[in-house]
Design a protein around this motif. Structure first.
Motif, short mmCIF file in Angstrom:
data_model
loop_
_atom_site.label_atom_id
_atom_site.label_comp_id
_atom_site.label_asym_id
_atom_site.label_seq_id
_atom_site.Cartn_x
_atom_site.Cartn_y
_atom_site.Cartn_z
N GLY A 215 25.29 51.20 35.10
CA GLY A 215 26.71 50.79 35.60
C GLY A 215 26.64 49.54 36.47
N ARG A 216 28.01 49.33 36.87
CA ARG A 216 28.09 48.18 37.78
C ARG A 216 27.14 48.26 39.20
N PHE A 217 27.57 49.42 39.63
CA PHE A 217 26.82 49.73 40.96
C PHE A 217 25.23 49.55 40.91
N GLU A 218 24.69 50.05 39.86
CA GLU A 218 23.26 49.97 39.53
C GLU A 218 22.93 48.48 39.34
N LEU A 219 23.68 47.71 38.71
CA LEU A 219 23.38 46.45 38.25
C LEU A 219 23.24 45.51 39.65
N ALA A 220 24.22 46.10 40.72
CA ALA A 220 24.25 45.30 42.02
C ALA A 220 23.29 45.71 43.23
N HIS A 221 22.42 46.71 42.52
CA HIS A 221 21.36 47.09 43.57
C HIS A 221 20.74 45.92 44.17
N ASN A 222 20.69 46.12 45.52
CA ASN A 222 20.16 45.00 46.47
C ASN A 222 21.01 43.66 46.79
N GLY A 223 22.13 43.76 46.10
CA GLY A 223 23.00 42.62 46.04
C GLY A 223 24.44 43.16 46.40
N THR A 224 25.46 42.46 45.99
CA THR A 224 26.90 42.76 46.46
C THR A 224 27.79 43.08 45.19
N ILE A 225 28.71 44.12 45.39
CA ILE A 225 29.60 44.38 44.41
C ILE A 225 30.93 43.99 45.03
N LEU A 226 31.80 43.36 44.01
CA LEU A 226 33.33 43.17 44.31
C LEU A 226 34.26 44.09 43.55
N LEU A 227 34.71 44.84 44.10
CA LEU A 227 35.68 45.83 43.62
C LEU A 227 37.15 45.18 43.54
N ASP A 228 37.71 44.31 42.72
CA ASP A 228 38.81 43.41 42.66
C ASP A 228 39.90 44.49 42.45
N GLU A 229 40.95 44.55 43.17
CA GLU A 229 42.01 45.39 43.10
C GLU A 229 41.95 46.79 43.03
N ILE A 230 41.36 47.07 44.18
CA ILE A 230 40.93 48.77 44.49
C ILE A 230 42.03 49.61 44.49
#
Length: 487
Positions: A215-230
């Motif tokens: 998933g996106r959270f797993e891919l963002a490990h050690n980085g940043t995730i942007l949740l656009d239009e939360i």
């Protein structure tokens, strides 16, 4: 030695540039003089253990990928080598077919790294936020202060204010700027697939899940995730998202293994989330977890001094994109840009400038007619103009704006229409059909006419309608779900 010579010969036949070494010291000497993409390293070498060389090479982010070769393979040693940074692990004797598979994997992986590095450097290298107004200077100050931390940031603002650009700037300034930056458009996802997109799924967890997916959270490990239009996330999923924000752990859909991640979370919204909380559409605990450091993106009407710089920046980019030369704006054109109230904010300004580039005479200053903009008209017939830089509020404009909006077009002739003419045309067409249509039906008709006029070119249709291509895409997807055929 026999394996080294054989491997060298086979690789040279495939036109690879090859260098060989029989000792760790020789390999280190080669690495100091040249740059390599891939290394095959035996575990047992005359002057040491090949895994020691693996560890040293793995410390260099620009170093080669390392494939360990050993005649004494075991699961434990393979796991240990992979933990130390090995790209792959081969047990002797190995066939050339095995080597070819590794080479193909290494080439694909190296290319992926190069592309990722290119885009990361491109993003980290410059800021796309344009303007020097007091409100924008304050915004930049806030971004610099929070960027150095791992605090969760909630960016709010009207549509078209550039919330995603602000999120990108926050990432660019942060210590995680060289790590993954994963963007998730919550508004564009269906509710049924959103959980899988966020957290991934195991093979066979639902119909169509043919293989495991991160998933996106797993891919963002050690980085940043942007949740656009939360604000578009359904209540059912909000509880799971809250757990990730609190504990930084989750399970994939259909899985039972808990996955821990280290991510910095940035969220954007165009909604009033406190109002959503009061009306029961958004969890209060999730709101406070997101709202650690709130940033409000100012609308364009509150920073009109930035309009000349923004307009000229867009003009430079878009003339280059369309391959035309327009040296600038006439005084009347710039006055009109400054007088307009920009309910669609920076996105509307960008769309207006693109329309101007298409309509203006090449090699001449862009005049006000090429902008396709008109001042709002009161029922009395007088125009609303700015007085000493002030403009009507967004709410007032929304009430006064006629059907068809600013900068509407006659789709038969391609000419710009005054807002009152556009409204009259739509209402006349509605009455001629015998009854009033709903606003939703009128909107659909208008969008379909824009698509027909532009021969299905969505970017041009969105520019004519003064909406984003994302909004147009979402509308088209909805019409298709309703059974409408749209090629």
């Amino acid at each position: 030695m026999i394996i080294r010579k054989s491997l060298e010969q086979q690789l040279r036949k495939k036109h690879y540039a090859v260098a060989t070494a029989s000792k760790i010291s020789e390999a280190e000497n080669l690495l100091s003089k040249d740059q390599f993409d891939l290394m095959f390293v035996d575990v047992r070498l005359p002057d040491g253990d090949g895994t020691e060389l693996l560890e040293r090479v793995s410390e260099d982010p620009d170093g080669p990928l390392v494939v360990i070769i050993t005649g004494y393979g075991s699961i434990e040693s393979a796991v240990e080598c992979m933990r130390k940074g090995a790209f792959d692990y081969v047990v002797k004797p190995c066939s050339m077919d095995e080597i070819e598979v590794i080479l193909k994997k290494a080439e694909a992986y190296s290319q992926l790294l190069k592309v990722n590095k290119y885009f990361s450097n491109e993003q980290v290298g410059k800021s796309d936020i344009v303007g020097n107004s007091p409100k924008l200077k304050h915004l930049r100050t806030m971004l610099k202060k929070v960027a150095a931390t791992d605090a969760t940031v909630l960016i709010s603002g009207e549509n078209g204010t550039g919330k995603e650009l602000v999120a990108g700037e926050l990432y660019r300034l942060s210590p995680r700027s060289g790590k993954p930056f994963i963007k998730v458009n919550c508004a564009a996802m269906s509710e049924t697939l959103m959980e899988s997109e966020f957290f991934g799924h195991e093979k066979g967890s639902f119909t169509g899940a043919a293989q495991r997916r991160e998933g996106r959270f797993e891919l963002a490990h050690n980085g940043t995730i942007l949740l656009d239009e939360i604000g578009e996330i359904p209540l059912r999923l909000q509880a799971k998202l809250l757990r990730v924000l609190q504990e930084r752990e989750f399970e994939r859909v259909g899985g039972n293994r808990t996955i821990s991640v280290d991510v910095r979370v940035i969220a954007t919204t165009n909604r009033d989330l406190m109002k959503e909380v009061r009306e029961g559409r958004f969890r209060e605990d999730l709101f406070y977890r997101l709202n650690v450091f709130p940033i409000v993106n100012p609308p364009l009407r509150e920073r009109k001094e930035d309009i000349p710089l923004l307009a000229n920046t867009f003009l430079e980019r878009l003339t280059r994109k369309h391959g035309v030369k327009i040296p600038g704006f006439t005084k009347d054109a710039m006055s009109l840009l400054l007088s307009h109230t920009w309910p669609g904010n920076v996105r509307e300004l960008q769309n207006t400038i693109e329309r101007c580039v298409i309509l203006a005479e090449p090699n001449k200053m862009a005049d006000k007619d090429s902008l396709g903009l008109f001042l709002p008209v009161h029922s009395s017939g007088t125009t609303v103009a700015s007085v000493e830089g002030e403009s009507p509020s967004h709410g007032e404009l929304a009430e006064e704006a006629p059907v068809g909006g600013q900068g509407s077009f006659d789709f038969e002739t391609g000419d710009a229409l005054e807002p009152k003419d556009a409204a009259a045309e739509v209402i006349e067409n509605t009455l001629s059909e015998g009854s009033f249509k709903t606003l939703e039906e009128l909107e659909k008709d208008y969008i379909m006419r824009a698509l027909e006029h532009t021969k299905g070119k969505r970017v041009e249709a969105a520019a004519l309608l003064n909406i984003s291509t994302r909004t147009l895409r979402n509308k088209i997807n909805q019409y298709r779900l309703d059974g409408e055929y749209i090629p």
